[in-house]
Design a protein around this motif. Structure first.
Motif, PDB file in Angstrom:
ATOM      1  N   UNK A 108       0.832  -1.204   0.000  1.00 39.42           N
ATOM      2  CA  UNK A 108       0.000   0.000   0.000  1.00 39.42           C
ATOM      3  C   UNK A 108       0.865   1.252   0.000  1.00 39.42           C
ATOM      4  N   UNK A 109       0.568   2.145  -0.937  1.00 30.34           N
ATOM      5  CA  UNK A 109       1.252   3.440  -1.019  1.00 30.34           C
ATOM      6  C   UNK A 109       0.261   4.511  -0.597  1.00 30.34           C
ATOM      7  N   UNK A 110       0.521   5.178   0.520  1.00 28.91           N
ATOM      8  CA  UNK A 110      -0.319   6.283   0.982  1.00 28.91           C
ATOM      9  C   UNK A 110       0.189   7.579   0.374  1.00 28.91           C
ATOM     10  N   UNK A 111      -0.688   8.314  -0.263  1.00 24.91           N
ATOM     11  CA  UNK A 111      -0.293   9.485  -1.044  1.00 24.91           C
ATOM     12  C   UNK A 111      -0.774  10.762  -0.363  1.00 24.91           C
ATOM     13  N   UNK A 112       0.156  11.679  -0.135  1.00 28.02           N
ATOM     14  CA  UNK A 112      -0.136  12.986   0.465  1.00 28.02           C
ATOM     15  C   UNK A 112       0.264  14.050  -0.561  1.00 28.02           C
ATOM     16  N   UNK A 113      -0.706  14.662  -1.173  1.00 29.61           N
ATOM     17  CA  UNK A 113      -0.428  15.634  -2.234  1.00 29.61           C
ATOM     18  C   UNK A 113      -0.335  17.043  -1.671  1.00 29.61           C
TER      19      UNK A 113
ATOM     20  N   UNK B  39       3.540  21.574   2.633  1.00 31.86           N
ATOM     21  CA  UNK B  39       3.437  23.036   2.603  1.00 31.86           C
ATOM     22  C   UNK B  39       4.548  23.673   1.772  1.00 31.86           C
ATOM     23  N   UNK B  40       5.682  22.987   1.663  1.00 34.09           N
ATOM     24  CA  UNK B  40       6.796  23.497   0.868  1.00 34.09           C
ATOM     25  C   UNK B  40       6.704  23.072  -0.598  1.00 34.09           C
ATOM     26  N   UNK B  41       5.625  22.348  -0.954  1.00 38.35           N
ATOM     27  CA  UNK B  41       5.415  21.994  -2.356  1.00 38.35           C
ATOM     28  C   UNK B  41       5.861  20.605  -2.748  1.00 38.35           C
ATOM     29  N   UNK B  42       6.171  19.740  -1.774  1.00 38.87           N
ATOM     30  CA  UNK B  42       6.567  18.362  -2.067  1.00 38.87           C
ATOM     31  C   UNK B  42       5.348  17.442  -2.025  1.00 38.87           C
ATOM     32  N   UNK B  43       5.117  16.668  -3.083  1.00 37.37           N
ATOM     33  CA  UNK B  43       4.211  15.531  -2.987  1.00 37.37           C
ATOM     34  C   UNK B  43       4.934  14.424  -2.225  1.00 37.37           C
ATOM     35  N   UNK B  44       4.163  13.615  -1.492  1.00 38.05           N
ATOM     36  CA  UNK B  44       4.776  12.699  -0.522  1.00 38.05           C
ATOM     37  C   UNK B  44       4.049  11.359  -0.558  1.00 38.05           C
ATOM     38  N   UNK B  45       4.818  10.269  -0.674  1.00 43.05           N
ATOM     39  CA  UNK B  45       4.267   8.923  -0.549  1.00 43.05           C
ATOM     40  C   UNK B  45       4.844   8.271   0.701  1.00 43.05           C
ATOM     41  N   UNK B  46       3.999   7.532   1.423  1.00 42.47           N
ATOM     42  CA  UNK B  46       4.453   6.807   2.611  1.00 42.47           C
ATOM     43  C   UNK B  46       4.128   5.335   2.440  1.00 42.47           C
ATOM     44  N   UNK B  47       5.136   4.485   2.705  1.00 42.47           N
ATOM     45  CA  UNK B  47       4.986   3.039   2.520  1.00 42.47           C
ATOM     46  C   UNK B  47       5.512   2.319   3.766  1.00 42.47           C
ATOM     47  N   UNK B  48       4.694   1.423   4.318  1.00 39.94           N
ATOM     48  CA  UNK B  48       5.123   0.579   5.437  1.00 39.94           C
ATOM     49  C   UNK B  48       5.024  -0.867   4.969  1.00 39.94           C
ATOM     50  N   UNK B  49       6.149  -1.481   4.628  1.00 44.86           N
ATOM     51  CA  UNK B  49       6.147  -2.827   4.056  1.00 44.86           C
ATOM     52  C   UNK B  49       5.653  -3.885   5.040  1.00 44.86           C
ATOM     53  N   UNK B  50       6.086  -3.808   6.297  1.00 45.28           N
ATOM     54  CA  UNK B  50       5.654  -4.817   7.264  1.00 45.28           C
ATOM     55  C   UNK B  50       4.149  -4.756   7.489  1.00 45.28           C
ATOM     56  N   UNK B  51       3.608  -3.559   7.514  1.00 42.02           N
ATOM     57  CA  UNK B  51       2.160  -3.406   7.669  1.00 42.02           C
ATOM     58  C   UNK B  51       1.435  -3.970   6.451  1.00 42.02           C
TER      59      UNK B  51
END
Length: 423
Positions: A34-39, A72-84
């Motif tokens: 699962x890739x959690x996306x924070x735009x 807030x600084x303009x970075x799109x961000x993905x968060x991945x937790x492989x074990x989860x």
């Protein structure tokens, strides 16, 4: 919802950041990642996509705050937790055992998205997950053959990487996993000056450069590993954590890759299973204890060699280590069980200030000397890789036993062993 609070010209953002979307990537094994996306509200075209492979701290408020700052600084961000994603228990060996296939899938998906958007991407990791990021990056390079070996990957950023296989017992030198010397990537290491593996950096850099990796180092002064993820950080740790979003641009610039540079990963990788450490008291082949001279909390100089003639329990610990604190009462009781002329406990605190230790000693009773290893050199000479770690040293100064975890030191079998050495 965000609440903006104004204090003397400085804005602070209190946010409950939430993923705006998520994507499930299906691996050949059938497992999903699962890739959690924070735009970012106003994403900037020149800012790379940040892909952060976490180790169970995604729900912590300091990490959520960091995501919000980066958005807030303009970075799109993905968060991945492989074990989860894999529904695997969160243990050090389970992390070390990951193959990197999940990372490979995420990087390929990021590569496809980067081509569409004309952007670059930066994978980020911490601690042990850095090992898996390197494994997965190599798989992606070998199986997908990106241009010049990295395609739209700008560089890999790793905070306080732990790339070592844990030795079987305390006192043995940890060894780097084979992937480190097989890696060919632009790697930027963010290293706290109070971190556990500070003195291992030359070894890590040398191994990374074996296969042509480009390595950049950024030092973060006066903080420990995990400094920006702690639930109760010190003031210095708070300041260093708050500075990460602005410093990121500097770090990325420092690790910039020359246009003509090509990265060639090793195609055949030696597979090494993670070592399972031996718990409890472990016998050591006779080895002379490295001598050292340190000051205690009162400023008194203590030299280990001057303790010859006594059996010594040498304990390496830190006040932030809960197992370390838990075993102190049993060590106090052990000290009372033997003649002080024949047995002594000497503890070495890892990289904490005299003020911090003094404050700790006001709340926790410690009946033995506490020496201050402020730069970590003594701990490194004993190859300390986990806290607490302890050694039993005989009257001739030879290391006889080690322990790489907390134990109840006044248990009968421990007292019996010490009694036999003291006689």
């Amino acid at each position: 919802m965000r609440i903006w609070i104004y204090f003397i010209g400085v804005f602070f953002c209190l946010s409950s950041v939430k993923a705006s979307d998520s994507v499930n990537l299906v691996l050949d094994s059938g497992e999903e990642v699962t890739v959690n996306i924070f735009l970012a509200t106003f994403a900037e075209a020149d800012k790379p996509l940040l892909i952060w492979f976490t180790e169970g701290y995604a729900s912590r408020q300091p990490f959520k705050h960091l995501i919000s700052q980066l958005n807030d600084l303009g970075y799109d961000f993905w968060q991945v937790d492989l074990l989860e994603s894999y529904f695997i228990e969160r243990t050090p060996n389970n992390v070390r055992g990951l193959t990197g296939e999940g990372v490979e899938a995420v990087l390929q998906y990021a590569s496809e998205q980067a081509v569409k958007q004309g952007k670059t991407f930066v994978p980020i990791s911490t601690g042990r997950m850095s090992l898996i990021l390197l494994r997965g990056s190599r798989l992606w390079q070998v199986n997908h053959n990106p241009n010049k070996g990295i395609g739209a990957l700008q560089q890999v950023v790793t905070f306080f990487p732990n790339l070592f296989d844990a030795p079987k017992k305390a006192g043995d030198a940890p060894s780097l996993f084979p992937i480190v010397s097989a890696t060919s990537l632009p790697v930027t290491i963010i290293q706290p000056t109070q971190g556990t593996y500070k003195w291992k950096l030359p070894e890590i850099i040398s191994a990374l450069e074996t296969s042509g990796s480009q390595v950049a180092i950024a030092a973060v002064p006066n903080v420990r590993d995990w400094y920006f993820l702690r639930r109760e950080p010190s003031d210095i740790e708070k300041q260093a954590g708050e500075a990460i979003p602005e410093l990121l641009k500097v770090w990325l610039k420092a690790g910039q890759v020359a246009e003509q540079k090509t990265f060639k990963p090793i195609t055949e990788l030696v597979i090494k299973e993670a070592t399972v450490s031996i718990k409890g008291l472990v016998s050591i082949d006779n080895r002379t204890a490295p001598n050292f001279e340190l000051r205690d909390v009162d400023g008194k100089v203590i030299n280990l060699k001057e303790k010859r003639g006594k059996v010594i329990l040498l304990n390496f610990w830190a006040s932030w280590c809960l197992p370390c604190v838990k075993e102190i009462p049993s060590m106090n009781r052990l000290a009372e069980s033997f003649d002080a002329d024949k047995f002594e406990i000497v503890s070495v605190n890892f990289k904490e200030s005299p003020e911090t230790i003094t404050a700790f000693l006001k709340s926790v009773k410690v009946d033995f000397p506490v020496l201050i290893d402020l730069d970590g050199r003594v701990s490194d000479s004993y190859e300390i890789f986990a806290f607490p770690s302890s050694f039993i040293i005989d009257a001739k100064g030879e290391m006889r036993y080690s322990v790489n975890t907390a134990i109840e030191w006044d248990e009968p079998q421990v007292k019996e062993l010490l009694g036999a050495m003291i006689q």
